[in-house]
Every structure is written in C-alpha cells, then in structure tokens.
Design an enzyme around this catalytic site. Structure first.
Site, short mmCIF file in Angstrom:
data_model
loop_
_atom_site.label_atom_id
_atom_site.label_comp_id
_atom_site.label_asym_id
_atom_site.label_seq_id
_atom_site.Cartn_x
_atom_site.Cartn_y
_atom_site.Cartn_z
N LYS A 79 -2.60 0.38 6.60
CA LYS A 79 -3.92 0.28 7.21
C LYS A 79 -4.84 -0.56 6.33
CE LYS A 79 -6.90 2.11 5.20
NZ LYS A 79 -7.65 2.59 3.99
N ASP A 111 -12.89 0.19 4.10
CA ASP A 111 -11.49 0.44 3.75
C ASP A 111 -11.23 1.95 3.65
OD1 ASP A 111 -8.77 -0.78 2.78
OD2 ASP A 111 -9.29 0.80 1.37
#
Lengths: 308, 308
Positions: B90, B168
């Site tokens: 991811k 993030d």
C-alpha cells in the site's frame, strides 16, 4: 414520443449560455421548472431550492444540475431519491467518491445518471478518434491556454478549494484525450501553479504515459492574453494531426479534414434523452480521475497573486 | 499443495520488517529471488532490476512489490506482462489511473492482482465491523497521530510529490474506515498542511459524510511526540466504540471486547495465496480514491519547514 419533463437547477452563466437555448430547441425535453439561489427562468415555475421544487412539481421526470461542483452531490442525491433522472454538468462532482455513490444510487433506483463532458461532442472529435485508431501515435501535446478573466469573470467558486481552477477548462481537454486515445493513460509527473492568494491552480504542466510508453504532455494556463489555444497535436506515422478550437477542427499535415458548426449542448441533451429511453447511465469518471491524480501526484509551485 | 514461487522487489524497511518474516513462515509461498537497487536477501538469487530477474528466473509464479509507490506501476506492468501474479504494497500506486490500468491488464491476462491494505487485517477490525453493523452510528472520529521521525526516518520518497506524506499512515485509517462502515463515504471538506520545504503534507483535517449524512472526521498528524494515536472512535446507539492501536483493540463503553496478537502481514500472504488459487483479483481503490479526493478538494496551508 412525449417530451421528458425537465427541471433546471442552478441558473447561472452556463445555464443561460448553453442549457436553456439547447433545451428550448430540443424535441426531447420540455422545461417545466427551475430552482436557483440567484437566477430565474421566464415563463416557468421558479423555486429557490431543489427540495422545494421537487415537492411542488411532481411532473418532473429529470433534472439538469448546473450549480458549482461543490454543491452538486446534495442536489443529485435529492433528485435521484425522488425518482428523477439526473444530468450532471462537468465536472460531475467535487470528489470521485461522491460520483461513485451517485452512480450506485442511480443503478439501485433504475434511473439514468449522465456525467456529461460537452467537449467530447465537439464537431471533429470523432474524426480525430478515427484517425488515431488508424495509425501509430508517436507523441501528443495538449495546449489549453485561455484568459480566465474573459471566460470566468468574477466566478469566485472556481478559485475555491474544489473549484479546480485551471482544471475546469483543462478537464475538457482531458475528456477529449481520454476519448480519442486507443489506450488508458495515467499521469507520471505534474506541476501545479497556485496563485499565492488562491486555493486552486492557475496553470499546470502534466506528463502522462500509457502501458505502451506513450509520450503525452499537457499544458494548461489561465494567463493567456491575445490568441487563445485549445489544441491537441499528435505526431503520428500518418502525419501531424492538429485538433484545434477545443475539438472544432481537424487537420492532418496542414490540410483541413473536418470542420462543422459547434453543437455540443444540443448533442448532450440528445444523449441524455437516449440513455433515459434506454434505461441506462453514462458515467465515465476518467477525466475527473486524472485531475484528482494530478492534485495527488503533482508538485505545488506558488506564483503571483491573481485578482479579477 | 506445492508452494507458490515468489520473488520480492524492493528490499527496504517494509520488506525487512514485515514481508520477509511473513513469507518465511508462510506455508503457501517459497521465496526464490529478489530484486532491489539497494538491498539483498540472503540465501536466494538477487538482481538489481525486476526485468533482469524475470528473465533469469522463469520459475517465479508471483511477485511482491515493496518499492515506493512512484515506481510501482512499471514493475507491476513488467510482472503481469511476464505472466506473474502481483502483490502491491500500500498504496497500490502513485495514481488511481495506473491502478485501474493494472487491474484491467491482470483481468485480461487471467492473473491475480492484490492491492493490499494491511490495516484491514488488524486483529479487532472484523469485530468492529460486526458491532457497527448491529447498531446506529451517530458520529465517528479518526485520530491518527504519530511521530514521522520515529516511523519513517530519512525516507525521502515519502516527502516527495506522490509520496503522500501523512496520508501514508492516514491511508491505513481510511482502509479500516471504508471496510467497517456500512455505507460508502465521501469527503466534503479538507485542509492539508504542507511544510514550506516539502512536497507532501505533514498533517490533514478531513470531514466526510455519506448518503445518510454521517458525521465523520479524521485528523492525521505526523508531529505527535510522546503517546502515539491510531484510534477510531464511534458514538453509537449501543455505546461508545473505541478501536485503538491501529485496529488492534476494540472496546465498547470502556470494556475491552477484543484484543489478539497482530498478524497483519501473515494474513495478507494468506489472502494473496487464496486469490491466486481462486483465480481472482482483490483491488479496492477506495482508500486511495479518498486520498486523491482530499488533495483535489482540500485547502492547502503552509506550516514550518520539516527537517529529518
């Protein structure tokens, strides 16, 4: 066929310039009501909110939403919930996620949702698509440079967060490019120029590619005085293609191949009637997805303040 | 069942901290090669590029891509084109459009693409989802505050355009929220705080809603010293739900309901094996779509320079 009873929401510049004249001429639609905070339409019932209008005029079959994108979801949700088909001006929303939600709601209710991209209906766009499909593209340059004071005078919403700034015209270019290219594209690099006193960009430089390594770049600028440019130029194995005037004219190696009078909004209404009668939606979010990608991936640069 | 031959690309912090130990213990995978500009893995063949590795080791069935998102598309495209299944760390890419393109390519080739969201596999996430489905949610607050110097020391890519900055870690919260809520959400307002010397935000405040008017907000901050917070708090008709520790622990009205040891990456590899054997992909781009929406819709605010 009996006309579709239409209501217009958001009576501003685009509604007066394009929607009202196109609806007036359309054999498919009859305008029965309008709702707006600021404007009214002569000869029909006018309301100040869509909720009030939907409650008062049950004969409405479909609504066209022309308010700024930041306010579009709530109106679209109200209309779909009341069983009405919905035409969304471009861009279809302030976020991708809200458009996904509306699309799912329309599907669940068996209603037609139209995310309109008027530039895709510019006269020479289909001819350009046909030409590109017949050859190999070496590179493509998109040059979209106009004077914001001329085209968006004192439109505060366009400079606010979510108003998209120079991507408001730029998304027209992206709607054409994503339609005429043979493969999906994606951004690899972008620089967005923000006036120091504004929340939306006044210029952007974007580099795209595709799975085959296409060399594609776009330059959007709102500070262009003098000659305005809405051009897409492709170098191909069959010569240089220039699609100019925002999709109006196509020439190959300097020879004009296609030029017809502009009929974008009449064609949008024709398409809206078509999907309503076919029981379908037409929602391609690719142009807005590229804009979101540009904001997410792009570097921000600050430039001189902009004053209307 | 014979193990799936796996190769790892990008031997950095996340590969060493999570991927290698999980692969080592997995009954489903056997690590056969690695490619990285910077690191190597002991006891297997190492390469400096994925292209070189794919050419040299035909036995590879699948690859795990752990490099920064700005470089992930090219590697994923090379792997899918070579007939390999792909696990994406991811976020799955630097743009939404490139992930759509990879998803289409995987489908066309009959390969499995896995856009992984490790936080969805945190121990108490499913219990939280079950609880929320059983009640009415009045409001939800997401508080994701950590110290970037501790968790991302000297990771330059995370501050570059496309590195997402505080999103993030924030995207981990979004991956949980979008999984446990009963309806799709969308952003209505966002403020992103950029350090004046960086191209990615260090903090963000986001307001979401859904079709029913849910009151949902998220606070992401990378400047949190002392106690770190990865909490999702919901006020509901059945009491106050606190999902804390990044999805590790669930309590209702102060009573601990669920806490088990963390097994996120082992469960990701279990899931990857499962979709490979079922011939499917697992690509939910909603968390990244919300991040793109936040960048597109959000106001930018400038704050003090950040130095590692």
């Amino acid at each position: 066929m009996s006309p579709i009873h239409l209501a217009l929401v958001g009576v501003g510049k685009i509604a007066r310039d394009q929607h009202l004249p196109s609806i007036e001429k359309s054999p498919d639609f009859k305008l029965v009501a309008a709702a707006s905070h600021h404007g009214t339409v002569n000869g029909i019932d006018n309301f100040t909110s869509i909720e009030e209008m939907l409650a008062a005029v049950p004969a409405i079959d479909a609504v066209s939403l022309c308010m700024p994108p930041q306010y579009r979801y709530r109106a679209a949700h109200a209309a779909l919930s009341a069983g009405k088909h919905v035409f969304l001006e471009k861009p279809p929303g302030a976020t991708l996620s809200e458009v996904e939600d509306l699309h799912a709601l329309a599907a669940a209710r068996g209603l037609s949702l139209f995310a309109s991209w008027h530039s895709r209906y510019a006269p020479a766009v289909e001819a350009a698509k046909g030409f590109l499909a017949s050859t190999t593209i070496r590179s493509m340059r998109v040059i979209w440079k106009e004077e914001v004071r001329q085209w968006h005078p004192n439109q505060e919403w366009i400079w606010q967060a979510g108003g998209l700034g120079v991507f408001d015209p730029g998304i027209n270019a992206l709607s054409i490019v994503t339609h005429i290219l043979p493969r999906p594209i994606f951004i690899t690099k972008a620089t967005l120029q923000f006036p120091e006193n504004r929340d939306a960009p006044i210029a952007a430089d974007i580099t795209f590619t595709d799975a085959e390594g296409l060399d594609l770049s776009a330059e959007f600028d709102w500070r262009q005085t003098g000659k305005q440019s809405w051009d897409i130029i492709a170098e191909t194995d069959s010569g240089r293609m220039v699609l100019s005037g925002g999709g109006a004219r196509l020439s190959i190696d300097g020879v004009l191949k296609h030029a017809e009078p502009e009929q974008e909004y009449p064609m949008l209404y024709k398409r809206f009637a078509e999907i309503i009668r076919a029981g379908r939606s037409d929602v391609d979010i690719a142009p807005l997805r590229h804009v979101a990608d540009a904001f997410m991936l792009g570097r921000r640069k600050f430039v001189d303040a902009f004053h209307d």
